[in-house]
Structure formats: C-alpha cells, structure tokens
Enzyme design. Sequence first.
Site, mmCIF file in Angstrom:
data_model
loop_
_atom_site.group_PDB
_atom_site.id
_atom_site.type_symbol
_atom_site.label_atom_id
_atom_site.label_comp_id
_atom_site.label_asym_id
_atom_site.label_seq_id
_atom_site.Cartn_x
_atom_site.Cartn_y
_atom_site.Cartn_z
ATOM 1 N N ALA A 32 0.811 -1.219 0.000
ATOM 2 C CA ALA A 32 0.000 0.000 0.000
ATOM 3 C C ALA A 32 0.848 1.274 0.000
ATOM 4 C CB ALA A 32 -0.940 -0.017 1.197
ATOM 5 N N PHE A 43 -3.076 1.035 5.028
ATOM 6 C CA PHE A 43 -3.915 0.532 6.115
ATOM 7 C C PHE A 43 -3.292 0.777 7.486
ATOM 8 C CE2 PHE A 43 -6.636 -2.914 3.801
ATOM 9 C CZ PHE A 43 -7.306 -1.907 3.142
ATOM 10 N N ARG A 44 -1.934 0.777 7.529
ATOM 11 C CA ARG A 44 -1.293 0.817 8.842
ATOM 12 C C ARG A 44 -0.575 2.129 9.139
ATOM 13 N NH1 ARG A 44 -1.543 -4.104 7.098
ATOM 14 N NH2 ARG A 44 -2.380 -5.689 8.488
ATOM 15 N N ILE A 113 -4.501 -3.612 -4.433
ATOM 16 C CA ILE A 113 -5.741 -3.956 -5.117
ATOM 17 C C ILE A 113 -6.168 -2.801 -6.026
ATOM 18 C CG2 ILE A 113 -6.543 -5.540 -3.320
ATOM 19 C CD1 ILE A 113 -8.104 -3.164 -2.111
ATOM 20 N N HIS A 131 -3.594 -10.061 -3.689
ATOM 21 C CA HIS A 131 -4.817 -9.805 -2.911
ATOM 22 C C HIS A 131 -5.997 -9.396 -3.786
ATOM 23 C CE1 HIS A 131 -2.097 -9.153 0.852
ATOM 24 N NE2 HIS A 131 -2.186 -10.408 0.493
ATOM 25 N N CYS A 164 -25.783 -12.329 -7.902
ATOM 26 C CA CYS A 164 -25.177 -12.724 -9.177
ATOM 27 C C CYS A 164 -26.269 -12.997 -10.209
ATOM 28 C CB CYS A 164 -24.333 -13.982 -8.944
ATOM 29 S SG CYS A 164 -23.660 -14.694 -10.447
ATOM 30 N N CYS A 167 -26.135 -17.046 -10.994
ATOM 31 C CA CYS A 167 -26.489 -18.108 -10.053
ATOM 32 C C CYS A 167 -27.187 -17.607 -8.784
ATOM 33 C CB CYS A 167 -25.239 -18.910 -9.671
ATOM 34 S SG CYS A 167 -24.181 -18.048 -8.493
ATOM 35 N N SER A 205 5.751 -1.679 1.920
ATOM 36 C CA SER A 205 4.978 -2.717 2.619
ATOM 37 C C SER A 205 5.487 -2.862 4.043
ATOM 38 C CB SER A 205 5.092 -4.063 1.900
ATOM 39 O OG SER A 205 4.431 -5.055 2.673
ATOM 40 N N ASN A 230 10.854 1.573 2.484
ATOM 41 C CA ASN A 230 9.615 1.729 3.252
ATOM 42 C C ASN A 230 9.800 2.870 4.254
ATOM 43 O OD1 ASN A 230 6.973 0.441 3.516
ATOM 44 N ND2 ASN A 230 7.554 0.130 5.651
#
Length: 272
Positions: A32, A43-44, A113, A131, A164, A167, A205, A230
């Site tokens: 991220a 996220f962190r 993502i 992910h 969906c 289905c 990361s 990082n």
Amino acid sequence: MTEIGVNINPEMLDNFISLLKSCRRIAAFTGAGISTESGIPDFRGPSGTWEKFDPNEFHIDRFVSSVESRRKYWLHNTGMYEAIRQAAPNAAHVALTRLHGMGRLSAVITQNIDGMHQVAGMPDDKVIELHGSTRYIGCLSCGIRIPRQEFQHRVSPEGDSPPCDSCGGLMKPATISFGQMLTPESMEAAARETDTCDLFVVIGSSLVVYPAAGFPVHAARRGVPLVIINNDPTPHDEYAQVVLNAPAGEVFRRAMAVVDPDGPPLSGVRPS
Ligand code: NAD
C-alpha cells in the site's frame, strides 16, 4: 525534479543504484505504501484504514452471514474504489514500468488492489495481484468475474448490492478479505518470480501480512540481494542488503536519474 528536504541515506541509495544497474531480472514486491503518494491511503500508516475501522468488520464470515456487514463493506469499499479511480500512478509506479521496458524488471508482485501498476503501463500478465483487484467484482458461489464499472451503478447508496445474475450468489469486490484464501495461481506465479529473480525489491509494505510477506525472506535465503524501501522499519530489515526508510517516489526519482539519465522525468500518469 528532486524534492528538497527529503533525507535519504546516500550510501544505501548508491548501493541500490548499483544493484539496479547490474541486475537483469528484478522482482518488485509492492504494498500500500507505493500508492500513498498517489493519494490512496495505506492501512497501517497514521491516517490508514485501521485507525478508523475495526479489521474484524471485514472478515469474509461477516460478509457472508450478515446483511449489515455486507452494507458496511460495500460502503467502505466503494469509497476506496472512488479514490482509486481518481488517482494517478506516481514516480515509483512509473519507474518500475520503465525498468520493465529497459529489460531489467521481470514482474511486479503486489499486495495492492488498486491496479496502479497497469495504469502506469505494466502489462497485465506481469503484475501478480496477490490480494485481488478492486477493479473487478466476483461471485462467491460460481466465481464469475466482471469489470466493476458494469456493476457498481447497481449498488444502492445504502450499500445493498444485487445477487449474481448467473447463479444468485453473493457478489463481492474481487479482493481477498480476511479469512479468504489467496489463489494458487497468484501464489505459484509469485513463487516462480521469487525463485528466478536476481534482485528482490520491496516497496511500501509493512511486511506483516502473510503469506505475502514470506516472499522477500525466501528471496534473501536464496542469496539474492534484498532491498526494502519503506517509510517505517519492517520485521524483515535484518535480511536486507539495502534499507531505505524514505518515500518511495523520491527514492526512485533520485535512483532513475542515475540509472536512466536520458529518460524523461518521472512524472505521474493520468488515468484514462
Ligand atoms: P500496510 O498499510 O500494512 O503498510 C504500508 C507501509 O508503507 C507502511 O509500513 C508505511 O510506512 C509505508 N509507506 C507509506 N507511504 C509510503 C511511501 N510514500 N513510501 C514508502 N513507504 C511508505 O500495507 P501492506 O503491507 O501493503 O498491507 C496491507 C494490505 O492492505 C495489503 O495487503 C493490501 O491488500 C491492502 N491495501 C491496498 C491498498 C492499495 O491497493 N493501494 C491500500 C490499502 C491497503
């Protein structure tokens, strides 16, 4: 243009540049943190998602069993998708694409993502999305996968999504939630790159999410040089030959000015 006032360890930066110049099969591993300079929160970090939400809310069991949790999930995820759609890749994404074009970088293994590597020009088959991707929606029962823009308009402002069409199963953004398995295809592709690379570079990361965080350790144990870029220290820094605790975009701006001195400046790319 380099950013004044960003402190980057000069010796570590030189080592990184030497590795970029000498290696021919680089595997990049992104999290991220590579996308925060594009305006997509991690996220962190200090303004990250887990400062505002309880991660248990996003467990797959809750999504499957509770209408209320599904609504919360869709509302949070839609907000993230909107931020992603408006974001542009930054210097770090662009640098990786350029290294690929120069025949030095073989693939990007990403925990992200957001699809930013593809927007920056990486071929789809050279981006291993461990992910999943927020740009697709999948059915939890039959596995059908459709582009998100074909589905998003059918989600209500309250977060209710239709079942969906094929289905009747539950539709969910095609990202891996807590409690869901990573696909064997993505794990195998990432393992292959880790086993065949001559340099492994981690970018943005925290290296605390498994099994993804095992890949850099595996590369280092093979004797391949490991670089970690990082903002904050990670639990695997001890395995790394180079640790750069600095913003990824600025690290790549400075490194690529040496590795590719005649290349255009590393500006971002507007999403189409
Ligand atoms: P993380 O949020 O756990 O950690 C991000 C790390 O990046 C932090 O250690 C932070 O210090 C560092 N960082 C932040 N900005 C940086 C910058 N400009 N330069 C260098 N480092 C920077 O992220 P993670 O390890 O990828 O794991 C979290 C999970 O959350 C991932 O698996 C991913 O699926 C998901 N996620 C994805 C996105 C995205 O697609 N952009 C965004 C948020 C979360």
